[in-house]
Design a protein around this motif. Structure first.
Motif, PDB file in Angstrom:
ATOM      1  N   THR A  28       0.830  -1.190   0.000  1.00 31.31           N
ATOM      2  CA  THR A  28       0.000   0.000   0.000  1.00 31.31           C
ATOM      3  C   THR A  28       0.867   1.244   0.000  1.00 31.31           C
ATOM      4  O   THR A  28       0.591   2.199  -0.684  1.00 31.31           O
ATOM      5  CB  THR A  28      -0.896   0.008   1.254  1.00 31.31           C
ATOM      6  OG1 THR A  28      -1.675  -1.171   1.243  1.00 31.31           O
ATOM      7  CG2 THR A  28      -1.789   1.224   1.280  1.00 31.31           C
ATOM      8  N   LEU A  29       1.944   1.203   0.758  1.00 38.39           N
ATOM      9  CA  LEU A  29       2.743   2.402   0.932  1.00 38.39           C
ATOM     10  C   LEU A  29       4.152   2.024   1.348  1.00 38.39           C
ATOM     11  O   LEU A  29       4.345   1.136   2.166  1.00 38.39           O
ATOM     12  CB  LEU A  29       2.111   3.269   2.025  1.00 38.39           C
ATOM     13  CG  LEU A  29       2.818   4.546   2.412  1.00 38.39           C
ATOM     14  CD1 LEU A  29       2.828   5.511   1.246  1.00 38.39           C
ATOM     15  CD2 LEU A  29       2.134   5.180   3.584  1.00 38.39           C
ATOM     16  N   LEU A  30       5.120   2.689   0.804  1.00 34.40           N
ATOM     17  CA  LEU A  30       6.509   2.493   1.191  1.00 34.40           C
ATOM     18  C   LEU A  30       7.108   3.876   1.408  1.00 34.40           C
ATOM     19  O   LEU A  30       7.132   4.697   0.494  1.00 34.40           O
ATOM     20  CB  LEU A  30       7.261   1.736   0.100  1.00 34.40           C
ATOM     21  CG  LEU A  30       8.646   1.250   0.420  1.00 34.40           C
ATOM     22  CD1 LEU A  30       8.605   0.247   1.576  1.00 34.40           C
ATOM     23  CD2 LEU A  30       9.266   0.594  -0.790  1.00 34.40           C
ATOM     24  N   ILE A  31       7.540   4.155   2.626  1.00 33.27           N
ATOM     25  CA  ILE A  31       8.113   5.460   2.941  1.00 33.27           C
ATOM     26  C   ILE A  31       9.605   5.287   3.180  1.00 33.27           C
ATOM     27  O   ILE A  31      10.022   4.497   4.019  1.00 33.27           O
ATOM     28  CB  ILE A  31       7.474   6.078   4.196  1.00 33.27           C
ATOM     29  CG1 ILE A  31       6.017   6.398   3.921  1.00 33.27           C
ATOM     30  CG2 ILE A  31       8.205   7.325   4.629  1.00 33.27           C
ATOM     31  CD1 ILE A  31       5.312   7.055   5.069  1.00 33.27           C
ATOM     32  N   ASP A  32      10.398   6.010   2.441  1.00 34.40           N
ATOM     33  CA  ASP A  32      11.858   5.993   2.585  1.00 34.40           C
ATOM     34  C   ASP A  32      12.410   4.568   2.592  1.00 34.40           C
ATOM     35  O   ASP A  32      13.378   4.279   3.289  1.00 34.40           O
ATOM     36  CB  ASP A  32      12.287   6.716   3.865  1.00 34.40           C
ATOM     37  CG  ASP A  32      11.858   8.168   3.873  1.00 34.40           C
ATOM     38  OD1 ASP A  32      11.771   8.764   2.784  1.00 34.40           O
ATOM     39  OD2 ASP A  32      11.601   8.707   4.961  1.00 34.40           O
ATOM     40  N   ASN A  33      11.801   3.689   1.848  1.00 38.85           N
ATOM     41  CA  ASN A  33      12.227   2.288   1.765  1.00 38.85           C
ATOM     42  C   ASN A  33      12.344   1.614   3.117  1.00 38.85           C
ATOM     43  O   ASN A  33      13.081   0.658   3.288  1.00 38.85           O
ATOM     44  CB  ASN A  33      13.552   2.180   1.010  1.00 38.85           C
ATOM     45  CG  ASN A  33      13.397   2.614  -0.418  1.00 38.85           C
ATOM     46  OD1 ASN A  33      12.392   2.323  -1.053  1.00 38.85           O
ATOM     47  ND2 ASN A  33      14.382   3.314  -0.937  1.00 38.85           N
ATOM     48  N   SER A  34      11.622   2.112   4.128  1.00 41.01           N
ATOM     49  CA  SER A  34      11.768   1.515   5.449  1.00 41.01           C
ATOM     50  C   SER A  34      10.473   0.986   6.046  1.00 41.01           C
ATOM     51  O   SER A  34      10.509   0.042   6.813  1.00 41.01           O
ATOM     52  CB  SER A  34      12.394   2.526   6.418  1.00 41.01           C
ATOM     53  OG  SER A  34      11.557   3.654   6.522  1.00 41.01           O
ATOM     54  N   VAL A  35       9.348   1.577   5.746  1.00 35.66           N
ATOM     55  CA  VAL A  35       8.094   1.157   6.350  1.00 35.66           C
ATOM     56  C   VAL A  35       7.105   0.806   5.246  1.00 35.66           C
ATOM     57  O   VAL A  35       6.771   1.645   4.430  1.00 35.66           O
ATOM     58  CB  VAL A  35       7.495   2.270   7.244  1.00 35.66           C
ATOM     59  CG1 VAL A  35       6.179   1.825   7.840  1.00 35.66           C
ATOM     60  CG2 VAL A  35       8.472   2.648   8.349  1.00 35.66           C
ATOM     61  N   ALA A  36       6.655  -0.430   5.238  1.00 36.19           N
ATOM     62  CA  ALA A  36       5.679  -0.863   4.246  1.00 36.19           C
ATOM     63  C   ALA A  36       4.376  -1.211   4.948  1.00 36.19           C
ATOM     64  O   ALA A  36       4.377  -1.963   5.909  1.00 36.19           O
ATOM     65  CB  ALA A  36       6.189  -2.069   3.478  1.00 36.19           C
ATOM     66  N   ILE A  37       3.294  -0.634   4.499  1.00 40.69           N
ATOM     67  CA  ILE A  37       1.968  -0.970   5.018  1.00 40.69           C
ATOM     68  C   ILE A  37       1.321  -1.831   3.944  1.00 40.69           C
ATOM     69  O   ILE A  37       1.042  -1.352   2.855  1.00 40.69           O
ATOM     70  CB  ILE A  37       1.116   0.292   5.282  1.00 40.69           C
ATOM     71  CG1 ILE A  37       1.838   1.268   6.210  1.00 40.69           C
ATOM     72  CG2 ILE A  37      -0.254  -0.096   5.816  1.00 40.69           C
ATOM     73  CD1 ILE A  37       2.060   0.782   7.609  1.00 40.69           C
ATOM     74  N   THR A  38       1.113  -3.086   4.254  1.00 41.67           N
ATOM     75  CA  THR A  38       0.620  -4.017   3.239  1.00 41.67           C
ATOM     76  C   THR A  38      -0.792  -4.515   3.519  1.00 41.67           C
ATOM     77  O   THR A  38      -1.306  -5.338   2.795  1.00 41.67           O
ATOM     78  CB  THR A  38       1.556  -5.233   3.125  1.00 41.67           C
ATOM     79  OG1 THR A  38       1.645  -5.853   4.397  1.00 41.67           O
ATOM     80  CG2 THR A  38       2.927  -4.821   2.640  1.00 41.67           C
ATOM     81  N   MET A  39      -1.412  -4.021   4.580  1.00 34.76           N
ATOM     82  CA  MET A  39      -2.764  -4.461   4.896  1.00 34.76           C
ATOM     83  C   MET A  39      -3.715  -3.278   4.882  1.00 34.76           C
ATOM     84  O   MET A  39      -3.286  -2.132   4.954  1.00 34.76           O
ATOM     85  CB  MET A  39      -2.790  -5.145   6.266  1.00 34.76           C
ATOM     86  CG  MET A  39      -2.852  -4.222   7.467  1.00 34.76           C
ATOM     87  SD  MET A  39      -1.401  -3.216   7.724  1.00 34.76           S
ATOM     88  CE  MET A  39      -1.771  -2.484   9.303  1.00 34.76           C
ATOM     89  N   PRO A  40      -5.005  -3.552   4.767  1.00 29.84           N
ATOM     90  CA  PRO A  40      -5.964  -2.453   4.872  1.00 29.84           C
ATOM     91  C   PRO A  40      -5.870  -1.817   6.262  1.00 29.84           C
ATOM     92  O   PRO A  40      -5.748  -2.528   7.257  1.00 29.84           O
ATOM     93  CB  PRO A  40      -7.318  -3.130   4.685  1.00 29.84           C
ATOM     94  CG  PRO A  40      -7.032  -4.433   4.031  1.00 29.84           C
ATOM     95  CD  PRO A  40      -5.662  -4.824   4.484  1.00 29.84           C
ATOM     96  N   VAL A  41      -5.881  -0.511   6.305  1.00 31.12           N
ATOM     97  CA  VAL A  41      -5.781   0.198   7.580  1.00 31.12           C
ATOM     98  C   VAL A  41      -7.192   0.534   8.055  1.00 31.12           C
ATOM     99  O   VAL A  41      -7.979   1.118   7.316  1.00 31.12           O
ATOM    100  CB  VAL A  41      -4.932   1.480   7.432  1.00 31.12           C
ATOM    101  CG1 VAL A  41      -4.850   2.217   8.761  1.00 31.12           C
ATOM    102  CG2 VAL A  41      -3.541   1.137   6.925  1.00 31.12           C
ATOM    103  N   SER A  42      -7.481   0.166   9.276  1.00 28.51           N
ATOM    104  CA  SER A  42      -8.793   0.416   9.881  1.00 28.51           C
ATOM    105  C   SER A  42      -8.718   1.661  10.754  1.00 28.51           C
ATOM    106  O   SER A  42      -7.815   1.781  11.587  1.00 28.51           O
ATOM    107  CB  SER A  42      -9.205  -0.788  10.728  1.00 28.51           C
ATOM    108  OG  SER A  42     -10.261  -0.449  11.592  1.00 28.51           O
ATOM    109  N   PHE A  43      -9.668   2.564  10.568  1.00 28.43           N
ATOM    110  CA  PHE A  43      -9.688   3.761  11.408  1.00 28.43           C
ATOM    111  C   PHE A  43      -9.885   3.377  12.872  1.00 28.43           C
ATOM    112  O   PHE A  43      -9.135   3.811  13.745  1.00 28.43           O
ATOM    113  CB  PHE A  43     -10.783   4.736  10.964  1.00 28.43           C
ATOM    114  CG  PHE A  43     -10.803   5.993  11.779  1.00 28.43           C
ATOM    115  CD1 PHE A  43      -9.866   6.977  11.567  1.00 28.43           C
ATOM    116  CD2 PHE A  43     -11.736   6.171  12.789  1.00 28.43           C
ATOM    117  CE1 PHE A  43      -9.854   8.138  12.338  1.00 28.43           C
ATOM    118  CE2 PHE A  43     -11.736   7.329  13.566  1.00 28.43           C
ATOM    119  CZ  PHE A  43     -10.789   8.310  13.339  1.00 28.43           C
ATOM    120  N   SER A  44     -10.885   2.533  13.152  1.00 24.46           N
ATOM    121  CA  SER A  44     -11.211   2.202  14.544  1.00 24.46           C
ATOM    122  C   SER A  44     -10.153   1.338  15.219  1.00 24.46           C
ATOM    123  O   SER A  44      -9.901   1.488  16.407  1.00 24.46           O
ATOM    124  CB  SER A  44     -12.577   1.520  14.634  1.00 24.46           C
ATOM    125  OG  SER A  44     -12.566   0.308  13.917  1.00 24.46           O
TER     126      SER A  44
END
Length: 132
Positions: A28-44
Motif C-alpha cells: 500500500t505504501l513504502l516510505i523511505d524504503n523503510s516502512v511498508a503498510i501491506t494491509m488495509p488500515v482500519s480507522f477504529s
C-alpha cells in the motif's frame, strides 16, 4: 497412464496454478524504503488508538483544541474540518503535522514521530480515509 491419473494430475496442476496466481502481496505504501503498510488500515482499530493515546489528551484534542480527536468525534472532525485530503494524501494537514512539515509538529513536544505512525496515517488516507 490411466485416464484417472491423468485427470487427477491435471486437476492438481490447475489447483496449484490458481493458488500461485491468487497469492500476491500488494504494498500500500513504502516510505523511505523503510516502512511498508501491506494491509488495509482500519480507522477504529489502527488510527483511533493512536489518536486517543497521543492526541485526545487533556488540554489538547479532547474538545478544547480543534479537531476533537476523542473516539466519539474524531472521524467526523477530521473529515468535516478538511484535515484529510484523499486526492493528495501527502498534502493532508493531519499528515503534514505528524511529519513536522507543517507547524506545529504533532504531538506537541515530539520532535520525531515514529515513521510507522506516519506511514499508517498516510496509508489510511491513501486507502480512502474510510470510517472502518
Amino acid at each position: 497412464m490411466s485416464k484417472k491419473i491423468i485427470g487427477m494430475t491435471a486437476l492438481l496442476i490447475v489447483t496449484c496454478m490458481v493458488l500461485i496466481v491468487g497469492c500476491s502481496k500488494n504494498t500500500t505504501l513504502l516510505i523511505d524504503n523503510s516502512v511498508a503498510i501491506t494491509m488495509p488500515v482500519s480507522f477504529s482499530k489502527d488510527v483511533q488508538p493512536i489518536l486517543t493515546k497521543s492526541c485526545a489528551t487533556s488540554g489538547c484534542h479532547s474538545g478544547s483544541v480543534a479537531p476533537n480527536l476523542s473516539a466519539a468525534t474524531a472521524y467526523t472532525a477530521l473529515q468535516s474540518g478538511s484535515f484529510i485530503n484523499t486526492t493528495s494524501p501527502e498534502k493532508s494537514d493531519v499528515y503534514l503535522w505528524l511529519t513536522g512539515k507543517k507547524s506545529a509538529t504533532m504531538p506537541l513536544g515530539s520532535a520525531n514521530n515514529p515513521s510507522n505512525i506516519n506511514a499508517l496515517m498516510l496509508a489510511w488516507i491513501k486507502q480512502g480515509a474510510k470510517n472502518n
